[in-house]
Design an enzyme around this catalytic site. Structure first.
Site, PDB file in Angstrom:
ATOM      1  N   TYR A 104       0.831  -1.225   0.000  1.00 46.54           N
ATOM      2  CA  TYR A 104       0.000   0.000   0.000  1.00 46.54           C
ATOM      3  C   TYR A 104       0.862   1.272   0.000  1.00 46.54           C
ATOM      4  O   TYR A 104       0.811   2.074  -0.943  1.00 46.54           O
ATOM      5  CB  TYR A 104      -0.922  -0.074   1.227  1.00 46.54           C
ATOM      6  CG  TYR A 104      -1.686   1.161   1.588  1.00 46.54           C
ATOM      7  CD1 TYR A 104      -2.300   1.950   0.618  1.00 46.54           C
ATOM      8  CD2 TYR A 104      -1.825   1.534   2.935  1.00 46.54           C
ATOM      9  CE1 TYR A 104      -3.023   3.085   0.974  1.00 46.54           C
ATOM     10  CE2 TYR A 104      -2.547   2.645   3.303  1.00 46.54           C
ATOM     11  CZ  TYR A 104      -3.137   3.430   2.325  1.00 46.54           C
ATOM     12  OH  TYR A 104      -3.847   4.535   2.695  1.00 46.54           O
TER      13      TYR A 104
ATOM     14  N   GLY B  78       1.421  -7.880  -1.393  1.00 44.67           N
ATOM     15  CA  GLY B  78       1.616  -6.868  -2.436  1.00 44.67           C
ATOM     16  C   GLY B  78       0.866  -7.212  -3.710  1.00 44.67           C
ATOM     17  O   GLY B  78       0.313  -8.310  -3.853  1.00 44.67           O
TER      18      GLY B  78
ATOM     19  N   PHE C 128      10.144  -0.926   3.394  1.00 48.19           N
ATOM     20  CA  PHE C 128       8.739  -1.012   3.823  1.00 48.19           C
ATOM     21  C   PHE C 128       8.356  -2.429   4.231  1.00 48.19           C
ATOM     22  O   PHE C 128       7.381  -2.607   4.961  1.00 48.19           O
ATOM     23  CB  PHE C 128       7.800  -0.619   2.670  1.00 48.19           C
ATOM     24  CG  PHE C 128       7.866   0.812   2.240  1.00 48.19           C
ATOM     25  CD1 PHE C 128       7.028   1.761   2.808  1.00 48.19           C
ATOM     26  CD2 PHE C 128       8.754   1.229   1.265  1.00 48.19           C
ATOM     27  CE1 PHE C 128       7.067   3.091   2.407  1.00 48.19           C
ATOM     28  CE2 PHE C 128       8.811   2.552   0.850  1.00 48.19           C
ATOM     29  CZ  PHE C 128       7.967   3.483   1.423  1.00 48.19           C
ATOM     30  N   ALA C 129       9.052  -3.436   3.696  1.00 47.92           N
ATOM     31  CA  ALA C 129       8.596  -4.827   3.854  1.00 47.92           C
ATOM     32  C   ALA C 129       8.444  -5.193   5.326  1.00 47.92           C
ATOM     33  O   ALA C 129       9.390  -5.054   6.106  1.00 47.92           O
ATOM     34  CB  ALA C 129       9.585  -5.774   3.179  1.00 47.92           C
TER      35      ALA C 129
ATOM     36  N   TYR D  38       3.978  -6.319  17.366  1.00 44.36           N
ATOM     37  CA  TYR D  38       4.223  -5.524  16.156  1.00 44.36           C
ATOM     38  C   TYR D  38       5.116  -4.319  16.505  1.00 44.36           C
ATOM     39  O   TYR D  38       6.163  -4.098  15.887  1.00 44.36           O
ATOM     40  CB  TYR D  38       2.895  -5.066  15.543  1.00 44.36           C
ATOM     41  CG  TYR D  38       3.062  -4.014  14.474  1.00 44.36           C
ATOM     42  CD1 TYR D  38       3.733  -4.306  13.286  1.00 44.36           C
ATOM     43  CD2 TYR D  38       2.575  -2.713  14.651  1.00 44.36           C
ATOM     44  CE1 TYR D  38       3.908  -3.340  12.304  1.00 44.36           C
ATOM     45  CE2 TYR D  38       2.740  -1.746  13.678  1.00 44.36           C
ATOM     46  CZ  TYR D  38       3.418  -2.059  12.509  1.00 44.36           C
ATOM     47  OH  TYR D  38       3.600  -1.088  11.544  1.00 44.36           O
TER      48      TYR D  38
ATOM     49  N   PHE E 110       1.795   7.645  11.556  1.00 43.36           N
ATOM     50  CA  PHE E 110       0.606   7.429  12.366  1.00 43.36           C
ATOM     51  C   PHE E 110      -0.378   6.637  11.482  1.00 43.36           C
ATOM     52  O   PHE E 110       0.059   5.715  10.818  1.00 43.36           O
ATOM     53  CB  PHE E 110       0.129   8.761  12.952  1.00 43.36           C
ATOM     54  CG  PHE E 110       0.998   9.112  14.170  1.00 43.36           C
ATOM     55  CD1 PHE E 110       2.375   9.273  14.026  1.00 43.36           C
ATOM     56  CD2 PHE E 110       0.472   9.165  15.446  1.00 43.36           C
ATOM     57  CE1 PHE E 110       3.204   9.499  15.138  1.00 43.36           C
ATOM     58  CE2 PHE E 110       1.281   9.404  16.557  1.00 43.36           C
ATOM     59  CZ  PHE E 110       2.646   9.568  16.400  1.00 43.36           C
ATOM     60  N   ASN E 111      -1.661   6.915  11.449  1.00 45.42           N
ATOM     61  CA  ASN E 111      -2.574   6.023  10.712  1.00 45.42           C
ATOM     62  C   ASN E 111      -2.584   6.344   9.218  1.00 45.42           C
ATOM     63  O   ASN E 111      -3.212   7.331   8.802  1.00 45.42           O
ATOM     64  CB  ASN E 111      -3.984   6.132  11.291  1.00 45.42           C
ATOM     65  CG  ASN E 111      -4.111   5.378  12.595  1.00 45.42           C
ATOM     66  OD1 ASN E 111      -3.304   5.564  13.503  1.00 45.42           O
ATOM     67  ND2 ASN E 111      -5.100   4.513  12.691  1.00 45.42           N
TER      68      ASN E 111
ATOM     69  N   PHE F 117     -15.198  -0.101  18.214  1.00 44.39           N
ATOM     70  CA  PHE F 117     -14.646  -0.814  19.367  1.00 44.39           C
ATOM     71  C   PHE F 117     -14.346   0.169  20.507  1.00 44.39           C
ATOM     72  O   PHE F 117     -13.372   0.905  20.446  1.00 44.39           O
ATOM     73  CB  PHE F 117     -13.385  -1.576  18.975  1.00 44.39           C
ATOM     74  CG  PHE F 117     -13.643  -2.675  17.988  1.00 44.39           C
ATOM     75  CD1 PHE F 117     -14.251  -3.857  18.405  1.00 44.39           C
ATOM     76  CD2 PHE F 117     -13.314  -2.519  16.655  1.00 44.39           C
ATOM     77  CE1 PHE F 117     -14.518  -4.875  17.498  1.00 44.39           C
ATOM     78  CE2 PHE F 117     -13.569  -3.538  15.741  1.00 44.39           C
ATOM     79  CZ  PHE F 117     -14.176  -4.711  16.166  1.00 44.39           C
TER      80      PHE F 117
HETATM   81  N1  LIG Z   1      -0.484   0.985   7.169  1.00 42.87           N
HETATM   82  C1  LIG Z   1      -0.231   1.749   8.229  1.00 42.87           C
HETATM   83  O1  LIG Z   1      -1.112   2.426   8.773  1.00 42.87           O
HETATM   84  C2  LIG Z   1       1.165   1.811   8.773  1.00 42.87           C
HETATM   85  C3  LIG Z   1       1.396   2.627   9.886  1.00 42.87           C
HETATM   86  C4  LIG Z   1       2.690   2.701  10.395  1.00 42.87           C
HETATM   87  C5  LIG Z   1       3.719   2.015   9.798  1.00 42.87           C
HETATM   88  N2  LIG Z   1       3.475   1.219   8.724  1.00 42.87           N
HETATM   89  C6  LIG Z   1       4.597   0.494   8.112  1.00 42.87           C
HETATM   90  O2  LIG Z   1       4.613   0.777   6.733  1.00 42.87           O
HETATM   91  C7  LIG Z   1       5.129  -0.332   6.015  1.00 42.87           C
HETATM   92  C8  LIG Z   1       4.216  -0.660   4.856  1.00 42.87           C
HETATM   93  O3  LIG Z   1       2.899  -0.900   5.332  1.00 42.87           O
HETATM   94  P1  LIG Z   1       1.679  -1.133   4.331  1.00 42.87           P
HETATM   95  O4  LIG Z   1       0.458  -0.673   4.996  1.00 42.87           O
HETATM   96  O5  LIG Z   1       2.025  -0.602   2.995  1.00 42.87           O
HETATM   97  O6  LIG Z   1       1.650  -2.728   4.298  1.00 42.87           O
HETATM   98  P2  LIG Z   1       1.452  -3.743   3.076  1.00 42.87           P
HETATM   99  O7  LIG Z   1       1.174  -5.065   3.678  1.00 42.87           O
HETATM  100  O8  LIG Z   1       0.496  -3.191   2.075  1.00 42.87           O
HETATM  101  O9  LIG Z   1       2.889  -3.727   2.409  1.00 42.87           O
HETATM  102  C9  LIG Z   1       3.955  -4.532   2.849  1.00 42.87           C
HETATM  103  C10 LIG Z   1       4.649  -5.066   1.616  1.00 42.87           C
HETATM  104  O10 LIG Z   1       5.802  -5.813   2.033  1.00 42.87           O
HETATM  105  C11 LIG Z   1       5.803  -7.088   1.393  1.00 42.87           C
HETATM  106  N3  LIG Z   1       6.513  -7.990   2.306  1.00 42.87           N
HETATM  107  C12 LIG Z   1       6.137  -8.377   3.557  1.00 42.87           C
HETATM  108  N4  LIG Z   1       7.092  -9.158   4.102  1.00 42.87           N
HETATM  109  C13 LIG Z   1       8.090  -9.264   3.165  1.00 42.87           C
HETATM  110  C14 LIG Z   1       9.353  -9.911   3.148  1.00 42.87           C
HETATM  111  N5  LIG Z   1       9.794 -10.645   4.160  1.00 42.87           N
HETATM  112  N6  LIG Z   1      10.125  -9.779   2.034  1.00 42.87           N
HETATM  113  C15 LIG Z   1       9.695  -9.049   0.968  1.00 42.87           C
HETATM  114  N7  LIG Z   1       8.513  -8.419   0.945  1.00 42.87           N
HETATM  115  C16 LIG Z   1       7.717  -8.508   2.038  1.00 42.87           C
HETATM  116  C17 LIG Z   1       4.347  -7.424   1.145  1.00 42.87           C
HETATM  117  O11 LIG Z   1       4.155  -8.342   0.090  1.00 42.87           O
HETATM  118  C18 LIG Z   1       3.784  -6.039   0.818  1.00 42.87           C
HETATM  119  O12 LIG Z   1       3.894  -5.752  -0.573  1.00 42.87           O
HETATM  120  C19 LIG Z   1       5.325  -1.454   7.031  1.00 42.87           C
HETATM  121  O13 LIG Z   1       6.696  -1.495   7.368  1.00 42.87           O
HETATM  122  C20 LIG Z   1       4.494  -1.002   8.215  1.00 42.87           C
HETATM  123  O14 LIG Z   1       5.035  -1.486   9.419  1.00 42.87           O
HETATM  124  C21 LIG Z   1       2.221   1.095   8.195  1.00 42.87           C
END
Ligand SMILES: NC(=O)c1ccc[n+]([C@@H]2O[C@H](COP(=O)([O-])OP(=O)(O)OC[C@H]3O[C@@H](n4cnc5c(N)ncnc54)[C@H](O)[C@@H]3O)[C@@H](O)[C@H]2O)c1
Length: 327
Positions: A11, A36, A71-72, A139, A167-168, A206
């Site tokens: 995302y 992804g 990001f992963a 997490y 944040f969110n 919730f």
């Molecule tokens: N979504 C939120 O609100 C939020 C808030 C704070 C932090 N984050 C952080 O942002 C980052 C991205 O979040 P997102 O919402 O886009 O999540 P997402 O699940 O959409 O994206 C994560 C991506 O990483 C890939 N992935 C996961 N594990 C992997 C691995 N071991 N090797 C290779 N690829 C891998 C997945 O296939 C996916 O494409 C994360 O690190 C998350 O902790 C997200």
């Protein structure tokens, strides 16, 4: 510059990839496609389908790259409570493998996707970067552990690193062509969209007895395109010689769950049903970012901060693509 983006088909990662490409960068995405989508990537972006734990794949993907955006990760806090092993393996061991590959390849610039979850239940809001680090679930623990590992590697091996604590994350690409598509949907705004589309019988709220203005939790929703902007600025700061930085990314404004639901009904034009439910364990009552340091040091300024803008962008995506990228 060529940049390797781990999790770049997800995302937030894919939004950043699209903005990197639009800004003239070349991108190699390394993604295991566990959550992804290939359709989230612009044409011409190289996709290495592998886990960050795969040292050889990391080494190959790093060839010709000058920086990494990492990001992963596994991201659902609730799942981390029942499956902590998966989270430690993915978020910490994966990061260690990536760091080793970067050191070996001589790639010395890293932007890490961190999270407000590292603060746990903070003593005060808005939350500055120096607030105590006290995650309340695996997490948050694993993201904090990854931060600590990166700091130690930066110190020992001369890496420069920036942690962006989001944040969110919310909203979708303003084009309406890209947006969140998580198999397991837990984010409030996505759930409101699902309820408005009739794909959920009701939106569940919730906890209605928190000491907030209407009894429901308050969160700081930040547009995914604004998060992507921050990554481009962080990359530029590292290229300008910045050695280390930690930045919260939020709008500095909180909305209660009920307020989001009301705005979502107005923006979608659907008076979808909502039901009250008990508190979820471990939900802090208020999480609002102080992002002044990112604004001052990176020159970051959220451009799509209004909750109605975030919701309208989300609705454009979800209503045109009710099946997301098509599971
Ligand atoms: N979504 C939120 O609100 C939020 C808030 C704070 C932090 N984050 C952080 O942002 C980052 C991205 O979040 P997102 O919402 O886009 O999540 P997402 O699940 O959409 O994206 C994560 C991506 O990483 C890939 N992935 C996961 N594990 C992997 C691995 N071991 N090797 C290779 N690829 C891998 C997945 O296939 C996916 O494409 C994360 O690190 C998350 O902790 C997200």
């Amino acid at each position: 510059m060529r940049v390797m983006v781990t999790g770049g088909a997800g995302y937030i990662g894919s939004q950043t990839v699209r903005q990197l490409v639009a800004a003239g960068h070349e991108v190699t995405v390394l993604d295991d496609m566990s959550t992804g989508h290939r359709g989230a990537l612009p044409p011409g972006v190289e996709l290495v389908e592998a886990r960050v734990h795969d040292a050889a794949a990391c080494a190959a993907a790093l060839a010709g790259c000058e920086a990494v955006l990492h990001f992963a990760a596994s991201i659902e806090a609730g799942e981390s409570v029942t499956e902590p092993d998966r989270f430690w393996l993915n978020n910490v061991v994966g990061t260690l493998t990536l760091l080793r590959a970067m050191v070996d390849a001589g790639v010395d610039k890293l932007v890490f996707s961190s999270t407000a979850a590292v603060y746990g239940d903070p003593p005060a809001n808005p939350i500055p970067e120096e607030s105590p680090l006290a995650p309340t679930n695996p997490y948050g623990q694993t993201k904090l552990a990854a931060e600590m590992a990166i700091r130690d590697h930066a110190h020992a091996y001369g890496l420069s690193a920036i942690f962006l604590r989001y944040f969110n994350a919310a909203g979708a690409d303003p084009s309406g062509e890209h947006g969140p598509d998580h198999h397991h949907k837990t984010h409030l705004i996505t759930l409101c969209m699902e309820a408005a589309l009739g794909r959920l019988p009701e939106l569940r709220i919730f906890g209605t007895d928190y000491p907030t203005r209407d009894g429901t939790c308050i969160r700081d929703y930040i547009h995914v395109a604004d998060l992507a902007d921050a990554h481009l600025l962080a990359l530029a700061a590292l290229c300008d010689g910045k050695g280390f930085g930690v930045y919260n990314l939020g709008n500095g404004e909180g909305h209660t769950v009920r307020e989001v639901v009301d705005h979502a009904r107005a923006v979608t034009g659907v008076d979808f049903p909502a039901a009250e439910a008990g508190r979820r364990e471990g939900d802090p009552e208020i999480l609002i970012a102080s992002s002044y340091v990112a604004m001052r040091e990176l020159g970051w300024q959220p451009r799509r901060a209004e909750i109605d803008t975030i919701l309208a962008d989300a609705w454009r995506w979800h209503s045109a693509h009710p099946q997301g990228y098509g599971w």
